[in-house]
Design an enzyme around this catalytic site. Structure first.
Site, PDB file in Angstrom:
ATOM      1  N   PHE A 127      60.358  48.722  33.911  1.00 29.14           N
ATOM      2  CA  PHE A 127      61.650  48.655  33.233  1.00 29.14           C
ATOM      3  C   PHE A 127      62.992  48.390  34.182  1.00 29.14           C
ATOM      4  CE2 PHE A 127      59.440  51.081  30.789  1.00 29.14           C
ATOM      5  CZ  PHE A 127      59.407  50.713  29.625  1.00 29.14           C
ATOM      6  N   CYS A 128      62.652  48.691  35.837  1.00 30.85           N
ATOM      7  CA  CYS A 128      64.487  48.601  36.991  1.00 30.85           C
ATOM      8  C   CYS A 128      64.028  47.858  37.306  1.00 30.85           C
ATOM      9  CB  CYS A 128      63.802  50.029  37.655  1.00 30.85           C
ATOM     10  SG  CYS A 128      63.951  51.694  37.596  1.00 30.85           S
ATOM     11  N   CYS A 131      59.512  51.119  39.167  1.00 34.52           N
ATOM     12  CA  CYS A 131      59.388  50.981  38.021  1.00 34.52           C
ATOM     13  C   CYS A 131      59.671  49.762  37.525  1.00 34.52           C
ATOM     14  CB  CYS A 131      60.644  52.072  37.278  1.00 34.52           C
ATOM     15  SG  CYS A 131      61.141  51.860  36.161  1.00 34.52           S
ATOM     16  N   TYR A 144      64.020  53.556  40.143  1.00 29.73           N
ATOM     17  CA  TYR A 144      62.701  54.226  40.797  1.00 29.73           C
ATOM     18  C   TYR A 144      61.799  52.275  41.119  1.00 29.73           C
ATOM     19  CZ  TYR A 144      62.230  58.445  38.547  1.00 29.73           C
ATOM     20  OH  TYR A 144      62.809  59.515  37.715  1.00 29.73           O
TER      21      TYR A 144
END
Length: 379
Positions: free
Chosen positions: A109-110, A107, A104
């Protein structure tokens, strides 16, 4: 690497110009050295009436300056070579390796993973996952993002942002470059939490696995390695949990955030409408629960400001990044998480009320350099 040689030539050119300005005598003065001059005034002050010829004294100064020049340039070249090797391994890192990132876009973390891949100039394909149906990752039992599929002759799935970063960094620095072997260093551990729900963790997730002879090259001291791991863990355990309470702090900010999420994400028209308005309302209330769970202040901005300034203080005033002259994995993780707030009020407030701006701008420049190298190599 080409930039390294250009910088080295510039340094040599500066020394040559300085030498000419001093009539061929490039003088290397060390801290605490006093330069008394030469010729009759100096000869008159020598003890015991000792006389030194002007030519001999000039030769001595030239030899001393040349030696100083040699050591200075040698040290500079060694430092630049070390920097070049840190950012660009001797072998082309992407040779024979294809990467696909399921994500995503908004996001944190991404975003961490993208910051890492971009900085290292690694080409990768992006598959934006629909956050409602998630049909793009139906091939995986692991139902979160990011997921990275790596193929160096054999396809390997890597889950968890910190594992992805540690594993790919290990691969880049490995003498053997076998992705399947690298992944075995990060075994999956399943357990149940206090609610009886199965959770997955990974051993060694913050470790870059190096052979002993390579460790000193990439981590000059044990403290440098420990520091990097400590702050990477801090990002996952603390910093990332400050994002949602801050971007959904008020109904207006929640709506602004979901407008951005829908615009940047993969939603159909119907899904986008409901995500924007119902999602914003839901996340406004969820952010209140998160504030309670993580024991945040009523004004969650204060927790964000404190965390960001804590990070800046850890870097200190005498190095541009925690990694020194170049960002390390902790720098990339912090930058990746903070970047998802760009364009939102929380980001503007953070920039105005903390000391992070100069570091953040340096990070942007380094990420853009990595992207530019990757872009050029693909044309």
């Amino acid at each position: 690497m080409a930039a390294f040689y250009v910088r080295a030539r510039r340094v040599c050119a500066r020394f040559v110009a300085y030498s000419k300005a001093c009539n061929g005598q490039a003088l290397a003065l060390q801290p605490g050295t006093r330069f008394y001059g030469q010729g009759r005034g100096l000869q008159e002050k020598l003890p015991g009436g000792l006389k030194v010829g002007k030519t001999a004294l000039s030769v001595a100064f030239v030899l001393g300056g040349t030696l100083g020049l040699y050591h200075t340039v040698r040290y500079y070249l060694q430092q630049e070579l070390h920097r070049a090797e840190q950012q660009y391994p001797k072998q082309a890192p992407s040779a024979g390796l294809s990467l696909t990132l399921y994500q995503y876009k908004t996001c944190p973390f991404c975003s961490k993973v993208r910051a890492f891949l971009d900085f290292h100039s690694l080409p990768y394909e992006i598959v934006e996952v629909n956050p409602v149906l998630r049909k793009e990752i139906k091939f995986s039992n692991y139902r979160k993002v990011p997921i990275l599929i790596g193929d160096d002759g054999e396809k390997v799935q890597i889950n968890d942002s910190s594992v992805i970063i540690s594993a790919i960094k290990t691969y880049l620095l490995s003498r053997h470059r076998n992705l399947t072997r690298v992944i075995s260093y990060y075994p999956e551990m399943k357990s149940k939490n206090e609610k009886g729900k199965e959770v997955v963790e990974y051993n060694n997730k913050y470790w870059v696995m190096l052979e002993e002879q390579d460790e000193n090259q990439f981590y000059p001291t044990k403290e440098a390695r420990k520091e990097e791991m400590k702050w990477r863990k801090w990002v996952d355990d603390w910093l990332v949990h400050l994002i949602s309470p801050n971007v959904y702090r008020t109904p207006g900010e929640a709506l602004e955030s979901f407008d951005y999420i829908v615009r940047e994400g993969k939603f159909g028209p119907f899904e986008g409408f409901f995500a924007k308005y119902f999602g914003a309302a839901a996340m406004f209330f969820v952010s209140k629960r998160l504030k309670s769970r993580h024991h945040l202040h009523d004004d969650v901005r204060q927790d964000l400001y404190k965390a960001v300034d804590q990070w800046v203080a850890a870097i200190g005033k005498h190095r541009p990044f925690m990694g020194g002259e170049l960002p390390n994995l902790a720098d990339l993780a912090v930058y990746g998480v903070l970047r998802v707030m760009e364009g939102l009020k929380a980001f503007d407030d953070m920039m105005a009320n903390t000391k992070v701006k100069a570091w953040y701008k340096r990070m942007e420049e380094n990420i853009q350099k990595g992207q530019a190298i990757n872009c050029c190599s693909n044309h």
